[in-house]
Design an enzyme around this catalytic site. Structure first.
Site, short mmCIF file in Angstrom:
data_model
loop_
_atom_site.label_atom_id
_atom_site.label_comp_id
_atom_site.label_asym_id
_atom_site.label_seq_id
_atom_site.Cartn_x
_atom_site.Cartn_y
_atom_site.Cartn_z
N CYS A 74 0.78 -1.24 0.00
CA CYS A 74 0.00 0.00 0.00
C CYS A 74 0.82 1.29 0.00
O CYS A 74 0.72 2.11 -0.93
CB CYS A 74 -0.92 0.02 1.22
SG CYS A 74 -2.02 -1.39 1.37
N HIS A 130 -2.44 6.99 4.65
CA HIS A 130 -1.41 5.95 4.81
C HIS A 130 -0.01 6.42 4.39
O HIS A 130 0.81 5.62 3.95
CB HIS A 130 -1.81 4.69 4.04
CG HIS A 130 -1.26 3.44 4.67
ND1 HIS A 130 -1.25 2.22 4.02
CD2 HIS A 130 -0.68 3.21 5.88
CE1 HIS A 130 -0.72 1.30 4.79
NE2 HIS A 130 -0.36 1.88 5.93
#
Length: 518
Positions: A74, A130
């Site tokens: 990610c 993130h």
């Protein structure tokens, strides 16, 4: 005479209309839709059984980017997307930013929304960040986004919006209470509200919507889980829990419903014609969530095609012919420079990009390999078991490094992607010189990773405790950092001198990595 006058008026009208269209095309809106852990075979236009009319519409009315690469996990994909620079330079390549990790993408990196904002665009992000959370300087509002609604972390609970039992849902730094509402739908409602009520209709916009779905935790509305109860379980690996497939399908279904609504709203507002919509996944499907990568080998966390080659499609009715399939090798690194060219905006980067401008290849639908090598690495999900890889022309080397306490084992697999996209035939024994050349490329590339960069730490350090409310706690941290800077009078000059001192030691670390962020 009347015919001549009508002809002249037609010519004037054509010139004015053409100029208006050209001016309009120079300021297209941009919408980036990012799925999380979507499998290659889990969209309708790849033959999947899950209903994805929204994603399929983008592909049908635009261009399928059939050889589009992300990273295996990610955070590095998001860093590459936002900066156009290789995340290994930023210490963001091996692992992801977990709640107990204090760092972020270095603060001297330039983010894509900053360039769009400088060019007069309004910028908004709704979804999963993130890329750093410890202080507000790490957050979206400090990195080019005028408006931010969503999660700082990965894997929030879809119903409580908690991460490690602390609330992680905010709007521009203020916590939002939405317990009991499904996260994907909450994001969809926020996108609809921003498009309808919060944006300035006089300005073009850059809108980034990184979904949390279909990443774990595996949670979905029960009615949709029941809808997909009998869905084929598809080539489930031994590591993939049985029973997640219906939940996963339901999660993808909800995400696609939101995408349908976004596309419909763009139509209704008269924005669709001159809005670039890019959809892709941040990595391939995961072996732990019920996804399916079809003919592609491997999973998220690996450097086989199933982990890094992702579903991607791009639509711009005013600027691109519909119904195309583009087989050019492209990377998430290329998105920033390519979209900047499409929008006609200058890049504001002070550092050289690793991404390349692929816009002409998209417009002309040209195929072929990427002229600059693509590198991949991950140390997730097992610490000290590292997948690396490089695509160089039509060749690809997948290299695994297994570091035990007293031994290190390196395994090389060589594939010719020009005729073996399924990576079924390992040519390493037949082409040892090619293996050596590509292994050396990986060797040199890995030395760019700073010593202080993030590495796998999938559990918290001893004694770590999460806050009850991430937005409030991080805002307090930011105030303390600012107060400390003022109290110690740490200005730019002092920081720069520290960097210069580190540069003197930088190369002393050799193959262990870098001290500074190149």
């Amino acid at each position: 005479m009347r015919t001549l006058v009508l002809g002249l008026w037609s010519l004037v009208f054509a010139i004015v209309t053409g100029a208006a269209i050209a001016a309009d095309l120079s300021r297209p809106n941009v919408v980036i839709l990012l799925a999380d852990d979507l499998g290659w075979g889990d969209v309708g236009y790849h033959g999947g059984p899950i209903e994805t009319p929204g994603i399929d519409r983008i592909a049908r009315e635009g261009v399928e980017l059939n050889r589009f690469y992300a990273t295996p996990i990610c955070t590095p994909t998001r860093a590459a997307l936002m900066t156009g620079r290789d995340p290994i330079r930023q210490g963001m390549a091996y692992s992801v930013v977990l709640p107990w990790y204090p760092g972020s993408v270095p603060l001297d990196e330039h983010f894509m929304p900053q360039s769009f904002k400088a060019a007069g665009y309004q910028t908004a992000m709704i979804g999963k960040w993130h890329l750093g959370h410890t202080i507000p300087q790490h957050h979206p509002n400090a990195r080019g986004f005028d408006y931010f609604f969503g999660h700082l972390h990965t894997a929030p609970d879809y119903w409580s919006h908690e991460v490690q039992y602390g609330l992680d849902l905010q709007r521009n730094g203020e916590s939002v209470q939405a317990q009991g509402e499904y996260a994907t739908n909450v994001a969809g409602s926020e996108v609809a509200d921003w498009l309808e009520n919060l944006r300035d209709p006089e300005k073009p916009f850059f809108l980034y919507v990184p979904f949390v779905a279909p990443h774990s935790p595996m949670q979905a509305p029960e009615a949709l889980v029941e809808k997909y109860r009998d869905i084929p379980n598809a080539s489930r690996p031994a590591s993939q829990p049985e029973g997640f497939r219906p939940i996963y399908a339901a999660m993808v279904h909800v995400m696609d419903e939101v995408i349908v609504n976004i596309l419909d709203q763009l139509d209704r507002l008269g924005l669709a014609q001159n809005t670039i919509v890019l959809f892709f996944s941040d990595n391939g499907g995961s072996s732990a969530n019920g996804s399916y990568n079809a003919e592609l080998r491997g999973w998220k966390g690996q450097t086989y095609e199933g982990g890094i080659r992702v579903t991607a499609a791009l639509r711009w009715p005013a600027g691109l012919e519909a119904g195309q399939v583009n087989n050019r090798v492209m990377s998430v690194l290329d998105v920033f420079p390519s979209l900047a060219t499409a929008a006609g905006i200058p890049l504001g980067n002070g550092k050289p990009l690793d991404g390349i401008d692929q816009w002409s290849a998209i417009v002309e639908n040209s195929s072929g390999n990427r002229w600059r090598d693509l590198f991949f690495i991950t140390e997730i999900p097992i610490a000290d078991y590292i997948y690396t890889g490089v695509i160089s022309g039509g060749w690809k080397l997948v290299q695994t490094v297994d570091q035990l306490l007293e031994t290190t084992t390196v395994n090389n697999e060589l594939f010719n992607l020009d005729n073996d996209l399924g990576e079924k035939v390992n040519l390493a024994d037949k082409h040892p010189q090619r293996v050596a050349e590509l292994a050396e490329k990986i060797h040199q590339w890995r030395q760019l990773h700073p010593v202080a960069g993030v590495r796998t730490a999938l559990t918290p350090p001893p004694g770590w405790r999460p806050p009850l409310d991430w937005a409030n706690a991080m805002r307090a941290n930011g105030a303390q950092v600012n107060a400390g800077l003022e109290r110690n009078q740490l200005g730019t000059g002092v920081e720069q001198r520290g960097i210069e001192m580190m540069r003197g030691l930088d190369r002393a670390y050799g193959e262990r990595g870098r001290l500074v962020y190149p």
